[in-house]
Design an enzyme around this catalytic site. Structure first.
Site, short mmCIF file in Angstrom:
data_model
loop_
_atom_site.label_atom_id
_atom_site.label_comp_id
_atom_site.label_asym_id
_atom_site.label_seq_id
_atom_site.Cartn_x
_atom_site.Cartn_y
_atom_site.Cartn_z
N TRP A 132 0.69 -1.26 -0.12
CA TRP A 132 0.02 0.01 -0.01
C TRP A 132 0.94 1.29 0.08
O TRP A 132 0.16 2.22 -0.09
CB TRP A 132 -0.92 -0.09 1.29
CG TRP A 132 0.01 -0.25 2.48
CD1 TRP A 132 -0.10 -1.61 3.07
CD2 TRP A 132 0.79 0.42 3.43
NE1 TRP A 132 0.89 -1.91 3.88
CE2 TRP A 132 1.57 -0.55 4.19
CE3 TRP A 132 1.15 1.66 3.12
CZ2 TRP A 132 2.38 0.00 5.08
CZ3 TRP A 132 2.15 2.31 4.29
CH2 TRP A 132 2.59 1.23 4.98
N ASN A 133 2.19 1.26 0.24
CA ASN A 133 2.78 2.54 0.44
C ASN A 133 3.19 3.41 -0.81
O ASN A 133 3.09 4.43 -0.72
CB ASN A 133 4.40 2.07 1.21
CG ASN A 133 5.17 1.39 0.63
OD1 ASN A 133 4.68 0.49 -0.44
ND2 ASN A 133 6.43 1.28 0.79
N ALA A 158 -2.77 -4.86 -1.67
CA ALA A 158 -3.08 -4.72 -0.02
C ALA A 158 -4.53 -4.31 -0.25
O ALA A 158 -4.76 -3.36 -0.83
CB ALA A 158 -2.06 -3.65 0.30
N GLY A 208 6.58 -6.05 -0.15
CA GLY A 208 6.09 -6.07 1.25
C GLY A 208 7.15 -6.40 2.26
O GLY A 208 8.19 -6.50 2.22
N GLU A 230 10.91 -7.83 -3.26
CA GLU A 230 11.43 -6.65 -2.75
C GLU A 230 10.82 -6.33 -1.37
O GLU A 230 9.64 -5.77 -1.17
CB GLU A 230 11.02 -5.67 -3.81
CG GLU A 230 11.84 -4.44 -3.74
CD GLU A 230 11.36 -3.51 -2.89
OE1 GLU A 230 11.78 -3.56 -1.67
OE2 GLU A 230 10.58 -2.60 -3.29
N CYS A 264 10.78 1.52 1.74
CA CYS A 264 11.69 0.65 2.20
C CYS A 264 13.12 1.02 1.90
O CYS A 264 13.85 0.75 2.51
CB CYS A 264 11.44 -0.55 1.09
SG CYS A 264 11.10 -0.17 -0.38
N GLU A 358 13.42 -2.77 10.76
CA GLU A 358 12.98 -1.70 9.81
C GLU A 358 12.12 -0.72 10.56
O GLU A 358 11.07 -1.42 11.30
CB GLU A 358 12.51 -2.29 8.72
CG GLU A 358 11.76 -1.18 7.74
CD GLU A 358 11.22 -1.88 6.49
OE1 GLU A 358 10.51 -2.76 6.41
OE2 GLU A 358 11.32 -1.06 5.43
P1 NDP Z 1 2.59 -7.14 4.16
O1 NDP Z 1 3.69 -7.70 3.72
O2 NDP Z 1 1.63 -8.09 4.92
O3 NDP Z 1 1.57 -6.60 2.95
C1 NDP Z 1 2.19 -6.62 1.62
C2 NDP Z 1 1.19 -7.29 0.74
O4 NDP Z 1 1.67 -8.71 0.87
C3 NDP Z 1 -0.15 -7.04 0.83
O5 NDP Z 1 -0.90 -7.05 -0.42
C4 NDP Z 1 -0.80 -8.25 1.59
O6 NDP Z 1 -1.99 -8.54 1.41
C5 NDP Z 1 0.16 -9.04 0.93
N1 NDP Z 1 0.34 -10.66 1.85
C6 NDP Z 1 0.83 -10.61 2.90
N2 NDP Z 1 0.93 -11.81 3.29
C7 NDP Z 1 0.61 -12.64 2.45
C8 NDP Z 1 0.30 -14.04 2.12
N3 NDP Z 1 0.59 -15.01 3.04
N4 NDP Z 1 -0.52 -14.36 1.04
C9 NDP Z 1 -0.58 -13.50 0.12
N5 NDP Z 1 -0.41 -12.38 0.19
C10 NDP Z 1 -0.14 -11.73 1.21
O7 NDP Z 1 2.80 -5.84 4.78
P2 NDP Z 1 2.13 -5.09 5.95
O8 NDP Z 1 1.04 -4.18 5.18
O9 NDP Z 1 1.46 -5.76 7.10
O10 NDP Z 1 3.35 -4.19 6.48
C11 NDP Z 1 4.13 -4.56 7.34
C12 NDP Z 1 5.58 -4.12 7.24
O11 NDP Z 1 6.24 -4.79 6.27
C13 NDP Z 1 5.90 -2.64 7.23
O12 NDP Z 1 5.99 -2.21 8.49
C14 NDP Z 1 7.05 -2.78 6.50
O13 NDP Z 1 8.04 -2.88 7.53
C15 NDP Z 1 7.14 -3.83 5.59
N6 NDP Z 1 6.60 -3.30 4.16
C16 NDP Z 1 7.63 -3.15 3.13
C17 NDP Z 1 7.02 -2.58 2.28
C18 NDP Z 1 8.29 -2.42 1.00
O14 NDP Z 1 8.20 -1.45 0.17
N7 NDP Z 1 9.48 -3.18 0.98
C19 NDP Z 1 5.78 -2.24 1.65
C20 NDP Z 1 4.80 -2.62 2.97
C21 NDP Z 1 5.42 -2.94 4.11
P3 NDP Z 1 -2.98 -7.89 2.39
O15 NDP Z 1 -3.19 -6.36 2.45
O16 NDP Z 1 -4.37 -8.49 1.92
O17 NDP Z 1 -2.76 -8.58 3.91
#
Ligand code: NDP
Length: 453
Positions: A132-133, A158, A208, A230, A264, A358
């Site tokens: 979502w970021n 997300a 994510g 990533e 990130c 992070e």
């Molecule tokens: P998530 O990794 O949970 O979410 C990112 C995406 O992955 C969303 O679309 C989420 O879907 C999906 N997802 C998560 N787990 C699964 C799975 N098992 N199977 C399928 N899809 C999955 O991140 P959060 O939003 O909870 O953020 C938590 C932390 O992650 C942050 O505080 C940050 O540290 C890190 N982050 C890093 C990012 C980057 O740019 N590298 C971006 C976002 C977060 P859904 O929304 O439906 O759960």
């Protein structure tokens, strides 16, 4: 399992819209349609594919403000940054429109054979699990090179940015992409797991958290399907005694506080040598104090709400545990619901949460070091490997450190940022694979050796 997703404006806490979650059957049908669409799409001439990129750019330009507002309302990004994000997606359209043909054309390799060359062939349907970021940018940087190379795409975005996810699908339809070449799924994790098991799904890219990355990589690993990950980062920003603060301080502040710190590649650990420490602290604090905090829909807002309350809670715990371990709060550390004020912590050391983990929000961890050697040693003391930046007037000395930086990027006198022309990605716990540039375009292609005698 819930059958709907309701998006919520994190600033007003009002519900925006409720969307139906697709059934498992519908998601599998989408995969079938994507696979069928691939059989024709892969044969479409590159000129036709690049024409569509210009159409996408036109739509982004025409509806820039609507898309920007949608992002801001769904995840709280300051509106000026949302507009910049749409403009960056437009520049990505231009980049691949101008370069895709040369990136994808056969590479002739002279051998004893009558003819030998590399053919860059698409794989089929690729799943993108996106965060979502940067709700538009993260999707476009996957979708544009992949669609242009002949793959078809399924997007699982997300859930808090479901409106953006569907708006992006509409853009590809309006631009004239054949039906089903790009489809958005509104589906829970369990359905995604089923989708990954299906042979018609060829590969997955995920941006994510580490937890999500490991889960997807494990599923794909068992099936021998390619992944690009990533994940998080904990970039160091080294400030050496000869750094030009007048010139680069604004850049250093943006490096941490862009997107309200939810990036990130943000600078999370500022490692500052003692010769410049006092003036850095003084000037950095003044700049951070001046950042306008408030309503993300106002043009001059620089810092706003975090995207979800749980993200603020995690950040608060990281700060509290670091303060308990001896960090000083120089500025900030106020929480009001999901609203997190910019915070500067000094006296930070490697065993603290704000150094090791992070921090996904507006928190700058500052570490004072004796000299350059100690600065680089601490910078590379991280599980993550997205990028390192150094500010110094001695470019030649910094250049010698390239080999010692184990990250995906090393930026000298610049914040680490993505650029369509340059590869983007990490090492270690930050993931693997590259996005953007030619390297990113080739990740989900079959680099096929063809030999004719
Ligand atoms: P998530 O990794 O949970 O979410 C990112 C995406 O992955 C969303 O679309 C989420 O879907 C999906 N997802 C998560 N787990 C699964 C799975 N098992 N199977 C399928 N899809 C999955 O991140 P959060 O939003 O909870 O953020 C938590 C932390 O992650 C942050 O505080 C940050 O540290 C890190 N982050 C890093 C990012 C980057 O740019 N590298 C971006 C976002 C977060 P859904 O929304 O439906 O759960």
């Amino acid at each position: 399992m819930s059958h709907s997703v309701t998006t919520v404006n994190p600033y007003t806490l009002k519900n925006i819209k409720t969307y139906q979650v697709q059934s498992k059957e519908d998601v599998m049908k989408a995969l079938d349609k994507s696979d069928k669409a691939f059989q024709k799409w892969k044969l479409v001439e590159i000129e036709e594919k690049t024409e569509l990129l210009y159409k996408v750019a036109e739509i982004l330009e025409a509806k820039k403000h609507d898309f920007a507002l949608l992002m801001t309302q769904e995840m709280g990004k300051p509106i000026s940054e949302s507009i910049a994000e749409i403009e960056k997606c437009m520049s990505l359209c231009d980049f691949y429109a101008a370069n895709a043909e040369s990136f994808l054309s056969d590479d002739i390799i002279e051998t004893e054979a009558y003819e030998s060359f590399i053919s860059y062939d698409p794989l089929g349907t690729i799943l993108a699990v996106m965060p979502w970021n940067y709700p538009f940018w993260q999707v476009f940087r996957f979708a544009l090179p992949n669609l242009t190379a002949g793959n078809t795409a399924l997007l699982k975005h997300a859930s808090n940015v479901t409106g953006c996810a569907l708006a992006i699908q509409d853009i590809f339809i309006e631009a004239g992409y054949p039906k089903d070449v790009f489809q958005t799924l509104v589906a829970p994790h369990e359905t995604i797991e089923e989708l990954i098991k299906n042979d018609k799904l060829k590969a997955v890219t995920l941006t994510g958290s580490e937890k999500a990355g490991k889960s997807i990589a494990e599923q794909c690993g068992n099936l021998l399907k390619k992944t690009v990950l990533e994940l998080g980062g904990n970039n160091a920003c080294i400030v050496l005694s000869d750094a030009d603060l007048d010139k680069y301080l604004d850049e250093m502040v943006s490096a941490r506080f862009q997107n309200t710190g939810q990036s990130c590649i943000a600078a999370k650990r500022f490692i500052v040598t003692e010769g410049i420490y006092d003036s850095f602290i003084d000037q950095f604090t003044k700049k951070v104090r001046a950042l306008k905090i408030g309503n993300p829909e106002e043009n001059d807002t620089k810092i706003s709400i975090l995207a979800r309350p749980d993200l603020a809670e995690t950040l608060k715990q990281q700060i509290d545990s670091s303060v308990k371990a001896g960090a000083h709060v120089l500025f900030g550390n106020d929480v009001l619901d999901a609203y997190f004020a910019p915070t500067i912590l000094t006296n930070v050391s490697p065993e603290m949460s704000v150094f090791k983990e992070e921090t996904f929000g507006p928190v700058a961890a500052i570490i004072k070091v004796k000299d350059e050697d100690e600065a680089y040693a601490l910078a590379t003391n991280s599980r993550f490997g997205l990028g390192t930046m150094v500010f110094t007037e001695n470019i030649e000395a910094a250049r010698k450190k390239i080999i010692d930086i184990p990250d995906g990027a090393f930026f000298i006198n610049s914040m680490v940022k993505s650029d369509p022309r340059l590869p983007f990605g990490g090492t270690k716990a930050s993931g693997y694979g590259r996005e953007l540039s030619k390297e990113g375009m080739l990740e989900f292609l079959n680099v096929k050796t063809v030999l004719i005698n």
